[in-house]
Design an enzyme around this catalytic site. Structure first.
Site, PDB file in Angstrom:
ATOM      1  N   GLU A 168       0.807  -1.237   0.000  1.00  0.00           N
ATOM      2  CA  GLU A 168       0.000   0.000   0.000  1.00  0.00           C
ATOM      3  C   GLU A 168       0.836   1.281   0.000  1.00  0.00           C
ATOM      4  O   GLU A 168       0.615   2.188   0.792  1.00  0.00           O
ATOM      5  CB  GLU A 168      -0.957  -0.022   1.196  1.00  0.00           C
ATOM      6  N   ASN A 211       2.043  -5.218  -3.091  1.00  0.00           N
ATOM      7  CA  ASN A 211       0.662  -5.525  -2.750  1.00  0.00           C
ATOM      8  C   ASN A 211      -0.114  -4.235  -2.498  1.00  0.00           C
ATOM      9  O   ASN A 211       0.384  -3.329  -1.812  1.00  0.00           O
ATOM     10  CB  ASN A 211       0.664  -6.402  -1.477  1.00  0.00           C
ATOM     11  N   HIS A 248     -10.451  -6.201  -2.162  1.00  0.00           N
ATOM     12  CA  HIS A 248     -11.502  -5.923  -1.170  1.00  0.00           C
ATOM     13  C   HIS A 248     -12.639  -5.222  -1.913  1.00  0.00           C
ATOM     14  O   HIS A 248     -12.528  -4.041  -2.265  1.00  0.00           O
ATOM     15  CB  HIS A 248     -10.984  -5.012  -0.040  1.00  0.00           C
ATOM     16  N   GLU A 276      -6.189 -10.620  -0.885  1.00  0.00           N
ATOM     17  CA  GLU A 276      -6.990 -10.357   0.322  1.00  0.00           C
ATOM     18  C   GLU A 276      -8.479 -10.316  -0.014  1.00  0.00           C
ATOM     19  O   GLU A 276      -9.219  -9.478   0.460  1.00  0.00           O
ATOM     20  CB  GLU A 276      -6.537  -9.046   0.967  1.00  0.00           C
ATOM     21  N   ASP A 278     -12.229 -10.313  -0.339  1.00  0.00           N
ATOM     22  CA  ASP A 278     -13.486 -10.410   0.390  1.00  0.00           C
ATOM     23  C   ASP A 278     -14.468  -9.475  -0.306  1.00  0.00           C
ATOM     24  O   ASP A 278     -14.096  -8.472  -0.900  1.00  0.00           O
ATOM     25  CB  ASP A 278     -13.361 -10.092   1.885  1.00  0.00           C
TER      26      ASP A 278
HETATM   27  O1  G3I Z   1      -2.792  -7.061  18.999  1.00  0.00           O
HETATM   28  C1  G3I Z   1      -3.664  -6.090  19.585  1.00  0.00           C
HETATM   29  C2  G3I Z   1      -4.150  -6.585  20.937  1.00  0.00           C
HETATM   30  O2  G3I Z   1      -3.047  -6.674  21.817  1.00  0.00           O
HETATM   31  C3  G3I Z   1      -5.171  -5.600  21.499  1.00  0.00           C
HETATM   32  O3  G3I Z   1      -5.691  -6.090  22.720  1.00  0.00           O
HETATM   33  C4  G3I Z   1      -6.311  -5.439  20.463  1.00  0.00           C
HETATM   34  C5  G3I Z   1      -7.365  -4.474  20.938  1.00  0.00           C
HETATM   35  O4  G3I Z   1      -6.867  -3.176  20.809  1.00  0.00           O
HETATM   36  O5  G3I Z   1      -5.774  -4.936  19.223  1.00  0.00           O
HETATM   37  C6  G3I Z   1      -4.859  -5.876  18.675  1.00  0.00           C
HETATM   38  O6  G3I Z   1      -4.350  -5.345  17.455  1.00  0.00           O
HETATM   39  C7  G3I Z   1      -5.299  -5.384  16.406  1.00  0.00           C
HETATM   40  C8  G3I Z   1      -4.690  -6.204  15.248  1.00  0.00           C
HETATM   41  O7  G3I Z   1      -5.534  -6.178  14.097  1.00  0.00           O
HETATM   42  C9  G3I Z   1      -4.443  -7.658  15.661  1.00  0.00           C
HETATM   43  O8  G3I Z   1      -5.678  -8.244  15.956  1.00  0.00           O
HETATM   44  C10 G3I Z   1      -5.514  -3.956  15.908  1.00  0.00           C
HETATM   45  O9  G3I Z   1      -6.199  -3.232  16.920  1.00  0.00           O
HETATM   46  C11 G3I Z   1      -6.341  -3.968  14.642  1.00  0.00           C
HETATM   47  O10 G3I Z   1      -6.385  -2.655  14.094  1.00  0.00           O
HETATM   48  C12 G3I Z   1      -5.670  -4.852  13.598  1.00  0.00           C
HETATM   49  O11 G3I Z   1      -6.523  -4.872  12.463  1.00  0.00           O
HETATM   50  C13 G3I Z   1      -5.914  -5.469  11.292  1.00  0.00           C
HETATM   51  C14 G3I Z   1      -5.728  -4.393  10.229  1.00  0.00           C
HETATM   52  O12 G3I Z   1      -5.151  -4.991   9.035  1.00  0.00           O
HETATM   53  C15 G3I Z   1      -4.845  -3.291  10.718  1.00  0.00           C
HETATM   54  O13 G3I Z   1      -4.595  -2.397   9.670  1.00  0.00           O
HETATM   55  C16 G3I Z   1      -6.823  -6.544  10.755  1.00  0.00           C
HETATM   56  O14 G3I Z   1      -6.906  -7.606  11.689  1.00  0.00           O
HETATM   57  C17 G3I Z   1      -6.299  -7.074   9.422  1.00  0.00           C
HETATM   58  O15 G3I Z   1      -7.240  -7.936   8.813  1.00  0.00           O
HETATM   59  C18 G3I Z   1      -6.042  -5.929   8.449  1.00  0.00           C
HETATM   60  O16 G3I Z   1      -5.460  -6.451   7.308  1.00  0.00           O
HETATM   61  C19 G3I Z   1      -5.071  -5.466   6.320  1.00  0.00           C
HETATM   62  C20 G3I Z   1      -3.883  -6.027   5.578  1.00  0.00           C
HETATM   63  O17 G3I Z   1      -2.845  -6.319   6.466  1.00  0.00           O
HETATM   64  C21 G3I Z   1      -3.431  -5.064   4.494  1.00  0.00           C
HETATM   65  N1  G3I Z   1      -4.531  -4.771   3.586  1.00  0.00           N
HETATM   66  C22 G3I Z   1      -5.711  -4.247   4.256  1.00  0.00           C
HETATM   67  C23 G3I Z   1      -6.198  -5.220   5.306  1.00  0.00           C
HETATM   68  C24 G3I Z   1      -7.453  -4.699   5.942  1.00  0.00           C
HETATM   69  O18 G3I Z   1      -7.197  -3.508   6.629  1.00  0.00           O
END
Ligand code: G3I
Length: 473
Positions: A168, A211, A248, A276, A278
């Site tokens: 990105e 990507n 997406h 990715e 969906d």
């Molecule tokens: O690990 C922490 C945990 O310790 C904490 O308790 C919890 C609550 O705050 O947060 C956890 O981190 C979260 C992380 O996912 C792991 O679960 C983050 O808040 C959350 O923002 C993060 O979201 C991820 C997101 O990327 C972040 O940008 C999504 O799961 C994930 O599916 C998403 O994937 C991205 C790709 O990597 C790149 N392309 C876009 C895609 C969707 O945004």
């Protein structure tokens, strides 16, 4: 990061008129075609994809692998994996120089135990970046980025099929330029090339991918910006092997130009992957169109859905995946399985029969005599499959003196775009397609031959003959 959930659907409905369903091209019956309902139709997503030499994967979260239904569904249905968050910078190097790979290793070990391909995601991304990175000076950031790439890739070396080296980096909207990020703002446009060259120096066997999201519609400025970057990289030998289209989508599914986009990027000489996938509300037709777009491009090597079940999708409420919150197969699952099994599945060429040399021959040809060089060129189809074919052209030195250069020209059948050429430099002369010798095969002694080859993967059958002319140029 792509817009999430409903905003994504609204954005796409604002931006895009109703998507006309992709007219599935009915593939010629050459090559391996497995039909839905035949005895050999596969009954899992991974096996169905494998029947055309592809993978069908899912993003997984280590903390869900202990849930039996999650693990069983993933292990049974998919033959590739992307860690959803466990290989990102904030998970692997939370503080400078201190690396932890426990959660990622759990996913990798499980995937290896099930013979799955593993996509590494992601080495350089402005999101999920620990705070200490963003505050570094330019020179310090460069060394921190190089070290991160080196340490993480070294840890997983030999286990990763493809890395999302940079994720990105292009801006949304009409600029077609890089987005602002600590890497862009401090290191400039060259940080992407630098990341790929560093990654290649660590593990040249993994496919190195760029990507991004919202690069699926061919005419979008962001798509064109990425395309021009990849074209430039390939022209300068920057080690890039693939482009990941995150895919997406809103409820209307892929843009009608999606197959064109995939095909045009593949024609640059890279693999394309849906990384990715969906789709809001998981419409069966939209998923079918998406899978068919990939299967229609020989170098579309695989598809990854961004999650196993709606229960844990990042797009909560959009229900965008193939299994519902109780791990039931949705209509979209059946649509995808049928699309993978049904006709039109193409078998990507494994390698051209005359593999393009990675380096020119070590013994340079002898210095040729000076006059009377003539040549002929002959056309042969050496491989064909439902999605296209491979051609080998033999250039023969027929004069009394050796050739020191040659150009073959012909009229390429309309719509049959050459996706890659080896042992020659492709060009045009008016309406003709040309192939000019490279630096290592221009000299051909009297009576001797050399050859070049090319692929066409637009789904047509090859002409039975082709009028080639060879000139000494
Ligand atoms: O690990 C922490 C945990 O310790 C904490 O308790 C919890 C609550 O705050 O947060 C956890 O981190 C979260 C992380 O996912 C792991 O679960 C983050 O808040 C959350 O923002 C993060 O979201 C991820 C997101 O990327 C972040 O940008 C999504 O799961 C994930 O599916 C998403 O994937 C991205 C790709 O990597 C790149 N392309 C876009 C895609 C969707 O945004």
């Amino acid at each position: 990061m792509p817009p999430t959930g409903g905003s994504l659907a609204r954005r796409r409905s604002r931006v895009r008129t109703a998507v006309t369903a992709l007219t599935a091209t009915v593939a010629a019956t050459i090559g391996l075609v497995s039909l839905a309902g035949t005895a050999n139709a596969a009954n899992t997503l991974g096996a169905a994809a494998a029947s055309s030499g592809r993978y069908f994967g899912a993003a997984v979260a280590a903390n869900h692998l202990g849930e039996s239904q999650y693990a069983a569904t993933f292990d049974t249905e998919f033959n590739a994996v992307t860690p959803e968050n466990e290989m990102k910078w904030d998970a692997t190097e939370r503080s400078r120089g201190s690396f932890s790979f426990g959660a990622a290793d759990q996913i990798v070990s499980n995937a290896q135990a099930h013979g799955m391909k593993i996509r590494g995601h992601t080495l350089v991304w402005h999101n999920q970046l620990p705070g200490w990175v963003s505050n570094l000076s330019a020179s310090d950031l460069q060394s921190a980025m190089d070290n991160h790439i080196t340490q993480v890739m070294t840890h997983f070396k030999g286990k990763i099929y493809a890395w999302d080296v940079v994720n990105e980096a292009f801006a949304d909207g009409g600029s077609g330029q890089h987005r602002s990020s600590p890497f862009q703002d401090k290191l400039g446009n060259g940080f992407i090339e630098h990341a790929f060259r560093t990654a290649h120096s660590v593990d040249s066997n993994a496919k190195l991918c760029y990507n991004d999201y919202n690069i699926e519609n061919w005419t979008d400025a962001k798509t064109q910006g990425v395309y021009n970057m990849v074209k430039d990289f390939k022209s300068r030998g920057v080690p890039i092997d693939c482009v990941g289209f995150q895919s997406h989508f809103g409820s209307s599914g892929p843009p009608s130009s999606f197959q064109t986009t995939l095909s045009n990027f593949a024609a640059l000489g890279v693999d394309v992957q849906l990384t990715e996938l969906d789709i809001a509300q998981a419409p069966a037709t939209a998923y079918t169109n998406t899978v068919k777009a990939c299967l229609s491009v020989a170098r579309c090597t695989g598809i990854t859905v961004w999650g196993v079940t709606d229960k844990y999708s990042w797009r909560s409420g959009d229900n965008p995946l193939l299994f519902d919150g109780s791990y039931n197969k949705k209509a979209a699952y059946t649509a995808v399985l049928n699309a993978l099994n049904a006709g039109g599945v193409t078998t990507p060429p494994t390698t051209p029969s005359t593999s393009p040399p990675t380096t020119p021959p070590t013994t340079p040809p002898t210095t040729p005599p000076t006059s009377g060089p003539l040549c002929t060129a002959s056309y042969a189809v050496t491989n064909s499959w439902a999605g296209g074919y491979q051609v080998d052209v033999t250039v023969k030195s027929t004069g009394t003196a050796a050739l020191s250069a040659w150009t073959v020209s012909w009229s390429q059948p309309t719509g049959q775009t050459i996706s890659q050429m080896w042992n020659a430099v492709q060009g045009t002369s008016g309406a003709l397609t040309t192939a000019h010798n490279t630096s290592y095969n221009g000299s051909v002694a009297p009576g001797a031959t050399t050859s070049f080859g090319y692929l066409v993967d637009t789904g047509q059958t090859p002409p039975s003959a082709l009028q080639l002319s060879c000139t000494f140029t």
